[in-house]
Design a protein around this motif. Structure first.
Motif, PDB file in Angstrom:
ATOM      1  N   PRO A  15      -7.639  -1.417   2.348  1.00 20.94           N
ATOM      2  CA  PRO A  15      -7.958  -1.918   1.000  1.00 20.94           C
ATOM      3  C   PRO A  15      -9.331  -2.582   0.927  1.00 20.94           C
ATOM      4  CG  PRO A  15      -6.349  -3.351   2.059  1.00 20.94           C
ATOM      5  CD  PRO A  15      -6.478  -2.138   2.937  1.00 20.94           C
ATOM      6  N   VAL A  16      -9.803  -3.138   2.011  1.00 20.43           N
ATOM      7  CA  VAL A  16     -11.148  -3.740   1.977  1.00 20.43           C
ATOM      8  C   VAL A  16     -12.172  -2.672   1.620  1.00 20.43           C
ATOM      9  CG1 VAL A  16     -12.972  -4.773   3.375  1.00 20.43           C
ATOM     10  CG2 VAL A  16     -10.608  -5.603   3.590  1.00 20.43           C
ATOM     11  N   GLN A  17     -12.088  -1.536   2.308  1.00 20.35           N
ATOM     12  CA  GLN A  17     -13.052  -0.471   2.053  1.00 20.35           C
ATOM     13  C   GLN A  17     -12.831   0.149   0.665  1.00 20.35           C
ATOM     14  OE1 GLN A  17     -11.387  -0.938   4.990  1.00 20.35           O
ATOM     15  NE2 GLN A  17     -13.212  -1.683   6.071  1.00 20.35           N
ATOM     16  N   ALA A  18     -11.572   0.294   0.278  1.00 25.42           N
ATOM     17  CA  ALA A  18     -11.302   0.840  -1.063  1.00 25.42           C
ATOM     18  C   ALA A  18     -11.886  -0.077  -2.135  1.00 25.42           C
ATOM     19  CB  ALA A  18      -9.792   1.013  -1.269  1.00 25.42           C
ATOM     20  N   HIS A  19     -11.678  -1.373  -1.953  1.00 23.94           N
ATOM     21  CA  HIS A  19     -12.158  -2.330  -2.955  1.00 23.94           C
ATOM     22  C   HIS A  19     -13.687  -2.345  -2.986  1.00 23.94           C
ATOM     23  CE1 HIS A  19     -11.426  -5.468  -5.822  1.00 23.94           C
ATOM     24  NE2 HIS A  19     -12.125  -6.355  -5.150  1.00 23.94           N
ATOM     25  N   GLU A  20     -14.299  -2.340  -1.837  1.00 22.86           N
ATOM     26  CA  GLU A  20     -15.766  -2.306  -1.810  1.00 22.86           C
ATOM     27  C   GLU A  20     -16.292  -1.067  -2.530  1.00 22.86           C
ATOM     28  OE1 GLU A  20     -16.492  -4.786   2.383  1.00 22.86           O
ATOM     29  OE2 GLU A  20     -16.561  -2.582   2.383  1.00 22.86           O
ATOM     30  N   GLY A  21     -15.662   0.075  -2.277  1.00 23.32           N
ATOM     31  CA  GLY A  21     -16.123   1.317  -2.903  1.00 23.32           C
ATOM     32  C   GLY A  21     -15.948   1.307  -4.414  1.00 23.32           C
ATOM     33  N   ALA A  22     -14.779   0.852  -4.867  1.00 24.65           N
ATOM     34  CA  ALA A  22     -14.490   0.880  -6.307  1.00 24.65           C
ATOM     35  C   ALA A  22     -15.348  -0.132  -7.063  1.00 24.65           C
ATOM     36  CB  ALA A  22     -13.002   0.611  -6.549  1.00 24.65           C
ATOM     37  N   VAL A  23     -15.531  -1.302  -6.464  1.00 25.12           N
ATOM     38  CA  VAL A  23     -16.332  -2.346  -7.111  1.00 25.12           C
ATOM     39  C   VAL A  23     -17.797  -1.927  -7.204  1.00 25.12           C
ATOM     40  CG1 VAL A  23     -17.259  -4.666  -6.724  1.00 25.12           C
ATOM     41  CG2 VAL A  23     -14.782  -4.267  -6.606  1.00 25.12           C
ATOM     42  N   GLU A  24     -18.253  -1.212  -6.211  1.00 29.77           N
ATOM     43  CA  GLU A  24     -19.636  -0.736  -6.224  1.00 29.77           C
ATOM     44  C   GLU A  24     -19.915   0.102  -7.474  1.00 29.77           C
ATOM     45  OE1 GLU A  24     -20.641   1.610  -2.769  1.00 29.77           O
ATOM     46  OE2 GLU A  24     -22.468   2.366  -3.727  1.00 29.77           O
ATOM     47  N   VAL A  25     -18.941   0.893  -7.892  1.00 32.01           N
ATOM     48  CA  VAL A  25     -19.121   1.777  -9.045  1.00 32.01           C
ATOM     49  C   VAL A  25     -18.945   1.014 -10.358  1.00 32.01           C
ATOM     50  CG1 VAL A  25     -18.393   3.971 -10.068  1.00 32.01           C
ATOM     51  CG2 VAL A  25     -18.295   3.673  -7.596  1.00 32.01           C
ATOM     52  N   GLY A  26     -18.232  -0.137 -10.299  1.00 28.83           N
ATOM     53  CA  GLY A  26     -18.108  -0.970 -11.484  1.00 28.83           C
ATOM     54  C   GLY A  26     -16.721  -1.091 -12.072  1.00 28.83           C
ATOM     55  N   LEU A  27     -15.719  -0.576 -11.379  1.00 32.49           N
ATOM     56  CA  LEU A  27     -14.344  -0.605 -11.882  1.00 32.49           C
ATOM     57  C   LEU A  27     -13.714  -1.984 -11.667  1.00 32.49           C
ATOM     58  CD1 LEU A  27     -12.060   1.384 -12.931  1.00 32.49           C
ATOM     59  CD2 LEU A  27     -11.351   1.575 -10.542  1.00 32.49           C
ATOM     60  N   ARG A  28     -12.844  -2.388 -12.599  1.00 31.93           N
ATOM     61  CA  ARG A  28     -11.974  -3.544 -12.348  1.00 31.93           C
ATOM     62  C   ARG A  28     -10.821  -3.029 -11.490  1.00 31.93           C
ATOM     63  NH1 ARG A  28     -11.914  -8.439 -14.838  1.00 31.93           N
ATOM     64  NH2 ARG A  28     -13.075  -7.662 -16.642  1.00 31.93           N
ATOM     65  N   HIS A  29     -10.817  -3.404 -10.259  1.00 29.88           N
ATOM     66  CA  HIS A  29     -10.023  -2.733  -9.235  1.00 29.88           C
ATOM     67  C   HIS A  29      -9.014  -3.705  -8.636  1.00 29.88           C
ATOM     68  CE1 HIS A  29      -9.681  -0.910  -5.027  1.00 29.88           C
ATOM     69  NE2 HIS A  29      -9.291   0.064  -5.825  1.00 29.88           N
ATOM     70  N   VAL A  30      -7.758  -3.506  -9.025  1.00 32.07           N
ATOM     71  CA  VAL A  30      -6.679  -4.373  -8.544  1.00 32.07           C
ATOM     72  C   VAL A  30      -6.034  -3.692  -7.349  1.00 32.07           C
ATOM     73  CG1 VAL A  30      -4.618  -5.651  -9.175  1.00 32.07           C
ATOM     74  CG2 VAL A  30      -6.286  -5.027 -10.954  1.00 32.07           C
ATOM     75  N   THR A  31      -6.148  -4.306  -6.204  1.00 29.72           N
ATOM     76  CA  THR A  31      -5.549  -3.720  -5.008  1.00 29.72           C
ATOM     77  C   THR A  31      -5.223  -4.824  -4.017  1.00 29.72           C
ATOM     78  OG1 THR A  31      -5.716  -1.897  -3.429  1.00 29.72           O
ATOM     79  CG2 THR A  31      -7.677  -3.259  -3.700  1.00 29.72           C
ATOM     80  N   GLY A  32      -4.732  -4.421  -2.874  1.00 33.52           N
ATOM     81  CA  GLY A  32      -4.360  -5.364  -1.831  1.00 33.52           C
ATOM     82  C   GLY A  32      -3.756  -4.600  -0.678  1.00 33.52           C
ATOM     83  N   PRO A  33      -3.369  -5.308   0.348  1.00 30.55           N
ATOM     84  CA  PRO A  33      -2.825  -4.650   1.533  1.00 30.55           C
ATOM     85  C   PRO A  33      -1.563  -3.851   1.220  1.00 30.55           C
ATOM     86  CG  PRO A  33      -3.381  -6.926   2.003  1.00 30.55           C
ATOM     87  CD  PRO A  33      -3.501  -6.751   0.528  1.00 30.55           C
ATOM     88  N   VAL A  34      -1.459  -2.690   1.860  1.00 32.70           N
ATOM     89  CA  VAL A  34      -0.260  -1.870   1.736  1.00 32.70           C
ATOM     90  C   VAL A  34       0.587  -2.100   2.988  1.00 32.70           C
ATOM     91  CG1 VAL A  34      -1.343   0.167   2.770  1.00 32.70           C
ATOM     92  CG2 VAL A  34       0.554   0.458   1.200  1.00 32.70           C
ATOM     93  N   PHE A  35       1.894  -1.977   2.802  1.00 34.48           N
ATOM     94  CA  PHE A  35       2.818  -2.273   3.908  1.00 34.48           C
ATOM     95  C   PHE A  35       3.770  -1.105   4.165  1.00 34.48           C
ATOM     96  CE2 PHE A  35       1.617  -6.263   2.006  1.00 34.48           C
ATOM     97  CZ  PHE A  35       1.444  -7.135   3.066  1.00 34.48           C
ATOM     98  N   PHE A  36       3.881  -0.764   5.435  1.00 36.84           N
ATOM     99  CA  PHE A  36       4.978   0.082   5.935  1.00 36.84           C
ATOM    100  C   PHE A  36       5.607  -0.679   7.096  1.00 36.84           C
ATOM    101  CE2 PHE A  36       1.363   2.805   4.818  1.00 36.84           C
ATOM    102  CZ  PHE A  36       1.913   3.714   3.928  1.00 36.84           C
ATOM    103  N   SER A  37       6.886  -0.427   7.358  1.00 38.44           N
ATOM    104  CA  SER A  37       7.517  -1.064   8.517  1.00 38.44           C
ATOM    105  C   SER A  37       7.270  -0.264   9.787  1.00 38.44           C
ATOM    106  CB  SER A  37       9.017  -1.248   8.283  1.00 38.44           C
ATOM    107  OG  SER A  37       9.233  -2.355   7.428  1.00 38.44           O
ATOM    108  N   PHE A  38       6.574   0.846   9.650  1.00 38.93           N
ATOM    109  CA  PHE A  38       6.164   1.635  10.819  1.00 38.93           C
ATOM    110  C   PHE A  38       4.637   1.710  10.777  1.00 38.93           C
ATOM    111  CE2 PHE A  38       7.385   4.277   7.213  1.00 38.93           C
ATOM    112  CZ  PHE A  38       6.233   4.994   6.967  1.00 38.93           C
ATOM    113  N   PRO A  39       4.004   2.075  11.884  1.00 37.83           N
ATOM    114  CA  PRO A  39       2.551   2.214  11.828  1.00 37.83           C
ATOM    115  C   PRO A  39       2.195   3.342  10.873  1.00 37.83           C
ATOM    116  CG  PRO A  39       3.337   2.187  14.107  1.00 37.83           C
ATOM    117  CD  PRO A  39       4.544   2.382  13.220  1.00 37.83           C
ATOM    118  N   GLY A  40       1.446   3.052   9.840  1.00 29.89           N
ATOM    119  CA  GLY A  40       1.049   4.065   8.874  1.00 29.89           C
ATOM    120  C   GLY A  40      -0.187   4.802   9.362  1.00 29.89           C
ATOM    121  N   PRO A  41      -0.808   5.566   8.483  1.00 33.27           N
ATOM    122  CA  PRO A  41      -2.018   6.300   8.867  1.00 33.27           C
ATOM    123  C   PRO A  41      -3.132   5.364   9.341  1.00 33.27           C
ATOM    124  CG  PRO A  41      -1.194   7.022   6.734  1.00 33.27           C
ATOM    125  CD  PRO A  41      -0.421   5.803   7.095  1.00 33.27           C
TER     126      PRO A  41
END
Lengths: 438, 438
Positions: B132-158
């Motif tokens: 989400p850090v990289q997603a937020h940096e990318g979206a904010v760079e373009v100018g979007l109001r970007h609501v995001t945060g950490p995603v959770f899985f109980s297993f190791p995700g991608p």
């Protein structure tokens, strides 16, 4: 080798080309050469000298879309009947038509509709409306391949014509087409529906169609109440009424066809009739969801249409393609219900087949009429483009249409019409609505 | 009188203005004055001197659209999983994500997604994705109001993170938001779903959300099989699992919510939870048709979303509005199931409410953040415009979006982004797909 070929127009190096043939083949890096109104060559790096060249390296080229059921002049009535069903819709529309839709209104509305259609990638429209001479003149002026003909009611419609006057117009229709000119189209006869045209009158129409080689377009089984009304009026459901009167024998094109029984689907397939599937209108009016996957499996020809702008409320065939694809998945409860390329085929070649024009339009084949559109593929929503058919159905939209060619003529260039000024067409429409809507 | 007001930006004489307040009022000939990131005045012929003026006499101004459920970086996976259901989709996507979606891929994909979103009139997106850090940096760079945060899985995700690493990122999330900057947004925590995150882990997330004042976003009841999988994993259906773990108590936003029982609908309404209705994705994956009219009647907050581009396949909220309106009519068998203005409200104010941001965005009210879009109303498909709400839902499209303002900044002007060059964003995306997709 015969040396360099001469052409009038060359589409050069299209990044993607769809609907190359009836097998729905696609290609990349292809040229399309056009001479007069026809495609004369399709291939890679053609040796062609052309008066005009369109660089298509950032474009997708495909056949123009075929809108198989619309009422173009009703652009003037856009948004006039919201939140009502088919019958409520007809009540409101018929009242307003009497006020706005004189011959001049029909011409002006058809121009606006043809302009909207072309700008959104539609090159052929099957258009049912009264005052067809004026509608045809208006649509042809803008550059659309406009299939239309006299409309029939067994009562005086908004145009006030008697039955004999309608038949007279119908007999003269081929001469009107020849006089008005424009991209070649078959003559058409358009009984409104089996609940508004009596069986004896339908028989007259079928006989005249046989005599003229005309196609027939009518509404059928748009919703359950229409079926009931037809039973009340004729003792038969719509398909039976059309069969009994000889209409089906003329490979009729049925607008909507939402509420069909399975045996009717089989009967229509056997008769080589077609359904113009209008999912936008069908959902908006809560008419139901046609099972087009079932229709196609039964062997029926199914094209796509928008319906008129008072029920749909625009002429966007890209929106119709996407909705048709999504709705079929819902109706069949199957995410693989219909492939994107099949949906594109419905919006092009299947529509052409329904019109009896599959030898003229619907694919990018040599010898066919040069009706094609170029989509600008550089918008973010088209990146990446893994499969161009999928992109056309699920990501592209009318806003991506850059150039439109009808019968070899560039009628939209860089998103602007070449034959008319959009502002003038729009202002005439607004004036007509203001003046006549009092 | 206080004399001439100073402003940074003035929208002058908008032909139509929608969503003026929570009563969904509309107006004509209105000015909107913006100072800094806020709306400071709305009215006719305002006495305002502004550094920049946008002449809106041919435009409709309305709040920017709120996409309440998407996965922006998945633009890179557009078209990768056609003709499959949710589970087949997840199999294909998860395999490809491991190859393409490193931190750099997520940043690049989020930029492409944010660009597509802004160009199509979306100013706020609730975006669930890993890195989400990289997603937020990318979206904010373009100018979007970007609501995001950490995603959770109980297993190791991608992303390969352990549970403790996820919680660590979550605890640091408000600091990341502050560091990255951009249009103000609440912190968010994003457990993927009740079938991929165990109940004990969900409890940890709920507790942290309480501590941080974070919103929670998760998938729930997207299709019948997800319900079954959740019962298998937890012994409960998704809503019950979310309730048992305290997630619902945080006014959670549930992505999809297609297959809900009536008692679950009541439970969600009572909990002031919201559903992000994604009809394009739901139909394409044959997940079903959510009865949003019923949800709203039960008092639930319902916003609209596109889902990610590997299932929908674009970020076009205009297409979503139209489909939501049409699908509701089909589901309820009622052409008056939902009015156009209610659909526009779902795509703006209701989305804002779900995010806990109704005091900040969602209407054109003085004091709110200046997030607004201007549609060019001069296209033929918008003529005539009898009711502007109807036109927005049933005739307009992303191609009509001319200007986009987020937090007072013009981020799209005349259809082009002001903060980035579209071609550069697209080429980076194509390079990422080519390189990492081998």
């Amino acid at each position: 080798m015969t040396g360099t070929m001469q052409a009038d127009l060359l589409i050069r190096g299209a990044r993607h080309a769809l609907m190359l043939d009836a097998e729905l083949r696609a290609g990349t890096g292809l040229d399309v050469a056009i001479a007069g109104d026809r495609i004369v060559a399709v291939g890679a790096a053609l040796d062609v000298a052309a008066d005009r060249v369109i660089d298509a390296q950032d474009h997708l080229v495909m056949p123009g879309l075929v809108n198989l059921h619309t009422h173009l002049p009703m652009t003037l009535l856009r948004g006039i009947a919201e939140d009502v069903d088919l019958q409520g819709f007809l009540e409101r529309v018929w009242a307003e038509e009497a006020r706005v839709m004189d011959q001049q209104g029909v011409r002006i509305g058809a121009r606006l509709g043809a302009l909207e259609a072309l700008l959104s990638g539609t090159t052929t429209a099957l258009d049912m409306y009264f005052h067809p001479v004026q509608a045809h003149e208006g649509a042809v002026e803008v550059g659309l391949r406009h299939v239309t003909g006299p409309v029939f009611f067994s009562f005086p419609g908004p145009d006030g014509l008697s039955w004999e006057q309608r038949m007279e117009l119908a007999r003269a229709w081929p001469a009107h087409l020849a006089r008005i000119g424009g991209p070649s189209v078959p003559p058409a006869l358009m009984p409104h529906a089996a609940f508004t045209v009596g069986t004896a009158h339908l028989r007259e129409i079928a006989a005249l169609a046989q005599e003229q080689g005309a196609i027939i377009h009518t509404h059928a089984s748009e919703n359950l109440r229409e079926n009931d009304d037809t039973v009340t009026a004729t003792g038969m459901r719509p398909v039976a009424a059309l069969q009994a009167s000889g209409i089906l024998g003329r490979r009729a094109i049925l607008g909507h066809g939402v509420q069909l029984h399975q045996d009717e689907v089989s009967e229509l397939a056997t008769a080589q009739a077609a359904v113009a599937h209008c999912p936008g209108s069908n959902l908006k009016l809560a008419s139901g969801a046609a099972d087009i996957v079932g229709y196609r499996a039964a062997g029926m020809c199914v094209g796509l249409g928008t319906d008129g702008c008072s029920s749909s409320n625009d002429l966007d065939m890209f929106a119709v393609m996407r909705l048709a694809a999504n709705l079929a998945r819902l109706v069949r409860d199957d995410p693989a219900a219909i492939a994107a390329r099949e949906v594109v085929a419905m919006a092009t070649l299947e529509g052409a087949r329904a019109l009896g024009m599959a030898d003229q339009i619907g694919t990018l084949e040599v010898g066919k009429q040069a009706d094609l559109i170029l989509l600008d593929t550089s918008a973010p929503h088209l990146v990446p483009m893994r499969d161009p058919y999928t992109s056309v159905v699920f990501s592209a939209g009318r806003g991506d249409v850059a150039h439109v060619v009808v019968a070899g003529e560039v009628v939209v260039a860089d998103g602007s019409p070449t034959r008319v000024r959009a502002r003038e067409v729009i202002e005439a429409a607004l004036a007509q609505v203001r003046t006549n809507a009092g």
